[in-house]
Design a protein around this motif. Structure first.
Motif, short mmCIF file in Angstrom:
data_model
loop_
_atom_site.label_atom_id
_atom_site.label_comp_id
_atom_site.label_asym_id
_atom_site.label_seq_id
_atom_site.Cartn_x
_atom_site.Cartn_y
_atom_site.Cartn_z
N HIS A 1 -11.58 10.44 2.09
CA HIS A 1 -10.69 10.27 0.94
C HIS A 1 -11.01 8.99 0.17
O HIS A 1 -11.52 8.02 0.73
N ASP A 2 -10.71 9.00 -1.12
CA ASP A 2 -10.78 7.80 -1.94
C ASP A 2 -9.42 7.12 -1.89
O ASP A 2 -8.46 7.59 -2.52
N LEU A 3 -9.35 6.03 -1.17
CA LEU A 3 -8.08 5.33 -0.97
C LEU A 3 -8.05 4.08 -1.84
O LEU A 3 -8.84 3.16 -1.64
N GLN A 4 -7.13 4.05 -2.78
CA GLN A 4 -7.01 2.92 -3.70
C GLN A 4 -5.54 2.55 -3.88
O GLN A 4 -4.68 3.43 -3.97
N SER A 5 -5.29 1.25 -3.93
CA SER A 5 -3.93 0.75 -4.17
C SER A 5 -3.83 -0.02 -5.47
O SER A 5 -2.87 -0.76 -5.69
N VAL A 6 -4.84 0.14 -6.31
CA VAL A 6 -4.84 -0.46 -7.64
C VAL A 6 -5.30 0.60 -8.63
O VAL A 6 -5.96 1.58 -8.25
N PRO A 7 -4.98 0.46 -9.90
CA PRO A 7 -5.45 1.43 -10.90
C PRO A 7 -6.98 1.49 -10.93
O PRO A 7 -7.64 0.48 -10.70
N ARG A 8 -7.51 2.66 -11.21
CA ARG A 8 -8.97 2.84 -11.19
C ARG A 8 -9.67 1.88 -12.16
O ARG A 8 -10.78 1.41 -11.87
N ASN A 9 -9.01 1.56 -13.28
CA ASN A 9 -9.66 0.67 -14.25
C ASN A 9 -9.72 -0.78 -13.79
O ASN A 9 -10.33 -1.63 -14.45
N LYS A 10 -9.07 -1.09 -12.66
CA LYS A 10 -9.12 -2.45 -12.12
C LYS A 10 -10.24 -2.60 -11.08
O LYS A 10 -10.54 -3.72 -10.64
N HIS B 1 0.82 -1.21 0.00
CA HIS B 1 0.00 0.00 0.00
C HIS B 1 0.86 1.27 0.00
O HIS B 1 0.48 2.28 -0.59
N TYR B 2 2.01 1.19 0.64
CA TYR B 2 2.95 2.32 0.63
C TYR B 2 3.39 2.63 -0.80
O TYR B 2 3.49 3.80 -1.21
N LYS B 3 3.63 1.61 -1.58
CA LYS B 3 4.09 1.79 -2.95
C LYS B 3 2.97 2.21 -3.90
O LYS B 3 3.22 2.91 -4.89
N ASN B 4 1.74 1.81 -3.60
CA ASN B 4 0.66 1.96 -4.58
C ASN B 4 -0.46 2.93 -4.23
O ASN B 4 -1.32 3.19 -5.07
N CYS B 5 -0.45 3.46 -3.00
CA CYS B 5 -1.48 4.42 -2.61
C CYS B 5 -0.81 5.71 -2.15
O CYS B 5 -0.16 5.74 -1.11
N LYS B 6 -0.99 6.77 -2.92
CA LYS B 6 -0.31 8.04 -2.66
C LYS B 6 -0.67 8.61 -1.28
O LYS B 6 0.20 9.08 -0.55
N ILE B 7 -1.95 8.59 -0.94
CA ILE B 7 -2.38 9.15 0.34
C ILE B 7 -1.81 8.34 1.50
O ILE B 7 -1.32 8.90 2.49
N TYR B 8 -1.85 7.02 1.39
CA TYR B 8 -1.31 6.17 2.44
C TYR B 8 0.20 6.41 2.60
O TYR B 8 0.70 6.50 3.73
N ARG B 9 0.89 6.53 1.49
CA ARG B 9 2.35 6.77 1.53
C ARG B 9 2.65 8.08 2.26
O ARG B 9 3.57 8.15 3.08
N LYS B 10 1.86 9.09 2.00
CA LYS B 10 2.06 10.39 2.64
C LYS B 10 1.85 10.28 4.15
O LYS B 10 2.61 10.84 4.95
N ILE B 11 0.83 9.54 4.56
CA ILE B 11 0.55 9.36 5.99
C ILE B 11 1.69 8.62 6.67
O ILE B 11 2.14 9.02 7.75
N VAL B 12 2.16 7.54 6.03
CA VAL B 12 3.24 6.75 6.62
C VAL B 12 4.51 7.59 6.76
O VAL B 12 5.21 7.52 7.78
N LYS B 13 4.80 8.40 5.76
CA LYS B 13 5.98 9.27 5.84
C LYS B 13 5.85 10.29 6.96
O LYS B 13 6.80 10.56 7.70
N ASN B 14 4.64 10.86 7.10
CA ASN B 14 4.42 11.85 8.16
C ASN B 14 4.56 11.23 9.55
O ASN B 14 4.94 11.92 10.51
N LEU B 15 4.26 9.95 9.65
CA LEU B 15 4.39 9.24 10.93
C LEU B 15 5.83 8.80 11.19
O LEU B 15 6.13 8.26 12.26
N LYS B 16 6.68 9.02 10.17
CA LYS B 16 8.10 8.65 10.26
C LYS B 16 8.28 7.16 10.52
O LYS B 16 9.21 6.73 11.22
N PHE B 17 7.37 6.39 9.96
CA PHE B 17 7.46 4.94 10.09
C PHE B 17 8.44 4.39 9.05
O PHE B 17 8.35 4.72 7.87
#
Length: 356
Positions: free
Chosen positions: A73-82, A35-51
């Motif tokens: 938020h719309d949280l997705q870890s796959v392309p919208r067409n999937k 999810h860190y690699k594929n969801c932009k919002i999740y990645r931002k949260i994880v970085k802010n938590l310094k995890f």
């Protein structure tokens, strides 16, 4: 990334703490990285938590998302067409709803795991099914809310379906009696939301107008406890009233969220506790978000190995609960077992998806 395949040959309640934790940590870590690699919002949260994503983390250290983030938020870890299906939580008019996006793999795994868990109380044969609701064909099915998702999800365990209520929400005694005459001599499956069970099977049902009692029924119910709390009806009262009215004694409450559909926690009939499976886990957080000890109440944090198309694998709920024990419930199931005490006072009302 089909994690579920690694657990298909394992009984959902067979692993003790040490064996489960080793496997579970491995895959929670994989999901976090995914999810860190594929969801932009999740990645931002994880970085802010310094995890720092690494292979060895304790379960309590993985970054959790507050459940209401799925409303904002719309949280997705796959392309919208999937994405093949959108789930939403139930709620009152004007209320923000959680939005969950599923791809084919995630939807399939939800069905597989739901089947594995539910078979532990129903067996592996489809049973005649009485649904305490209206036929979902009359609902708007452009999106799947918690109510529709539950009806369709659990219908895979049934056959010869009978919907207790007509289009106006009244008990259809003709259809009910036809169902009972054919199937009440043997085990049959009853499903519905708790408040609808109470309203229709306890309050409204006339035993003088039915062919048989429900003594061979196996009830699975969840959600809608808020209405019963206002009537001072707890789980024990609920069970006693069902037995007194229709002789129903095989009763299983379930707890789960639309944000982790498929990964449900079923109450054991023997002791009345919810149980984690090999696909799920639970922690309790106190008011400072620290881990609460066994027997102490706090916010429920839920883990699931199912969410791959959205980052719902580690969620802090708005529900209050307590872990009672682990690996030693008298019912024989391994894993943690716990109680749910309702919503946190500051939490917003969630309607039908407020399950416990």
């Amino acid at each position: 990334m089909n994690i579920v395949q690694n657990f298909l040959n394992i009984n959902p309640y067979s692993l003790k703490k040490k064996d489960k934790l080793k496997k579970f940590l491995k895959y929670i870590n994989k999901l976090t990285i995914h999810h860190y690699k594929n969801c932009k919002i999740y990645r931002k949260i994880v970085k802010n938590l310094k995890f720092k994503i690494k292979k060895k983390n304790k379960l309590e250290n993985f970054p959790m998302l507050p459940v209401r983030i799925f409303k904002k938020h719309d949280l997705q870890s796959v392309p919208r067409n999937k994405v093949i299906k959108k789930l939403v939580s139930s709620g009152t008019s004007g209320q923000e709803l959680s939005k969950i996006y599923l791809d084919k793999e995630n939807a399939r795994n939800q069905t597989i795991v739901l089947k594995k868990i539910t078979e532990t109380i129903l067996g592996n044969q489809r049973l005649p099914m009485l649904i305490i609701d209206r036929d979902p064909k009359i609902f708007d099915r452009s999106v799947f809310n918690a109510q529709l998702t539950a009806i369709y999800g659990f219908s895979i365990f049934g056959k010869h379906y009978c919907y207790l209520l007509d289009e106006k929400g009244n008990i259809d005694y003709k259809k009910l009696n036809e169902f009972l005459k054919k199937y009440s001599h043997d085990n049959f499956f009853i499903f519905g939301f708790t408040s609808l069970i109470f309203e229709n099977l306890i309050q409204k049902l006339s035993t003088k107008l039915i062919y048989s009692n429900f003594q061979n029924g196996i009830l699975l119910h969840g959600g809608g406890w808020k209405k019963l709390d206002k009537l001072k009806i707890n789980n024990d009262n609920f069970r006693k009233k069902l037995f007194s009215k229709i002789k129903l004694k095989k009763i299983h409450n379930y707890y789960g969220l639309v944000e982790q559909t498929g990964s449900i926690f079923i109450e054991c009939n023997e002791c009345g506790y919810f149980h984690t499976s090999v696909y799920s886990d639970i922690l309790i957080r106190n008011k400072n978000f620290e881990i609460a000890q066994k027997g102490k109440k706090g916010l429920i944090q839920l883990f699931s190995l199912l969410p791959t198309s959205y980052p719902g694998h580690n969620i802090l709920t708005e529900d209050i609960g307590e872990i009672v024990g682990e690996d030693n419930c008298k019912c024989g199931k391994q894993g943690k077992y716990f109680l749910v005490h309702g919503r946190a006072k500051e939490a917003e009302i969630r309607g039908c998806s407020d399950v416990r």
